[in-house]
Design an enzyme around this catalytic site. Structure first.
Site, PDB file in Angstrom:
ATOM      1  N   GLY A  54       0.951  -1.353   0.106  1.00 23.61           N
ATOM      2  CA  GLY A  54       0.065   0.119  -0.024  1.00 23.61           C
ATOM      3  C   GLY A  54       0.902   1.239  -0.101  1.00 23.61           C
ATOM      4  O   GLY A  54       2.299   1.157   0.314  1.00 23.61           O
ATOM      5  N   THR A  55       0.276   2.309  -0.013  1.00 26.19           N
ATOM      6  CA  THR A  55       0.833   3.603   0.022  1.00 26.19           C
ATOM      7  C   THR A  55       2.019   3.815   0.860  1.00 26.19           C
ATOM      8  O   THR A  55       2.943   4.468   0.777  1.00 26.19           O
ATOM      9  CB  THR A  55      -0.172   4.667  -0.036  1.00 26.19           C
ATOM     10  OG1 THR A  55      -1.116   4.771  -1.326  1.00 26.19           O
ATOM     11  CG2 THR A  55       0.481   6.367  -0.017  1.00 26.19           C
ATOM     12  N   ILE A  56       1.656   3.514   2.347  1.00 23.54           N
ATOM     13  CA  ILE A  56       2.626   3.454   3.424  1.00 23.54           C
ATOM     14  C   ILE A  56       3.947   3.202   3.098  1.00 23.54           C
ATOM     15  O   ILE A  56       4.789   3.661   3.584  1.00 23.54           O
ATOM     16  CB  ILE A  56       2.235   2.730   4.573  1.00 23.54           C
ATOM     17  CG1 ILE A  56       2.870   3.245   5.977  1.00 23.54           C
ATOM     18  CG2 ILE A  56       1.880   1.285   4.438  1.00 23.54           C
ATOM     19  CD1 ILE A  56       2.295   2.581   7.087  1.00 23.54           C
ATOM     20  N   LYS A  64       5.450   2.754  -0.255  1.00 20.92           N
ATOM     21  CA  LYS A  64       5.491   3.245  -1.420  1.00 20.92           C
ATOM     22  C   LYS A  64       6.914   4.011  -1.399  1.00 20.92           C
ATOM     23  O   LYS A  64       7.206   4.918  -0.376  1.00 20.92           O
ATOM     24  CB  LYS A  64       4.607   4.204  -2.220  1.00 20.92           C
ATOM     25  CG  LYS A  64       3.498   3.115  -2.720  1.00 20.92           C
ATOM     26  CD  LYS A  64       2.494   3.910  -3.604  1.00 20.92           C
ATOM     27  CE  LYS A  64       1.444   2.933  -4.080  1.00 20.92           C
ATOM     28  NZ  LYS A  64       0.428   3.777  -4.941  1.00 20.92           N
TER      29      LYS A  64
END
Length: 160
Positions: free
Chosen positions: A10-12, A14
């Site tokens: 997820g974005t966390i 990236k």
């Protein structure tokens, strides 16, 4: 008391990839965040997979569920992309004897103004204090996965 943190991407997680302004999911950021915050709580990190949440399949959700069920501890945090956070939360309903808190971030943890640190801290606290069940910790609130949505325009989670 201990908390098991299961990472799914997820974005966390990236990271900035190249000059094309491209991002890829890198190594789990949760261990770095906890270390920088001076957290002394006993934690186990299980890097399950590294996917954008839009790419998480039903088989992946079954793996998350199986992994949660196999943990001996009852305090579980799952880092996850925000687009399908509620869907995975619903897939975890009915697991007994565990407090499961899913969290994500709207911006990568490596960004100075990311919400990742705050959301992870909230999730770790929620996993230690809430009764057994499945929750989402985002934007300073704790939600029931069946009663919240991601508001893309406002960049936050809201109760429905």
């Amino acid at each position: 008391m201990s908390v098991t943190i299961i990472t799914t991407g997820g974005t966390i997680d990236k990271i900035y990839y190249d000059a094309k302004n491209d991002y890829h999911i890198g190594q789990p950021q949760a261990p770095k965040i906890l270390e920088r915050a001076g957290v002394t709580l006993d934690t186990a990190i299980i890097p399950l997979f590294r996917k954008d949440s839009l790419d998480i399949s039903e088989e992946d959700r079954a793996l998350v569920r199986k992994t949660v069920e196999q943990q001996t501890g009852h305090n579980i945090v799952i880092t996850h992309g925000t687009d399908t956070l509620t869907k995975t939360g619903m897939a975890l309903q009915g697991i007994e004897g565990k407090t499961i808190v899913l969290m994500g971030a709207m911006y990568p943890a490596e960004f100075r103004d990311s919400d990742a640190v705050f959301n992870l801290g909230a999730a770790v606290m929620a996993a230690q204090t809430l009764p057994e069940g499945v929750y989402i910790a985002m934007n300073g609130r704790v939600f029931d996965p069946a009663k919240c949505v991601k508001n893309v325009e406002e960049n936050r989670f809201e109760e429905i």
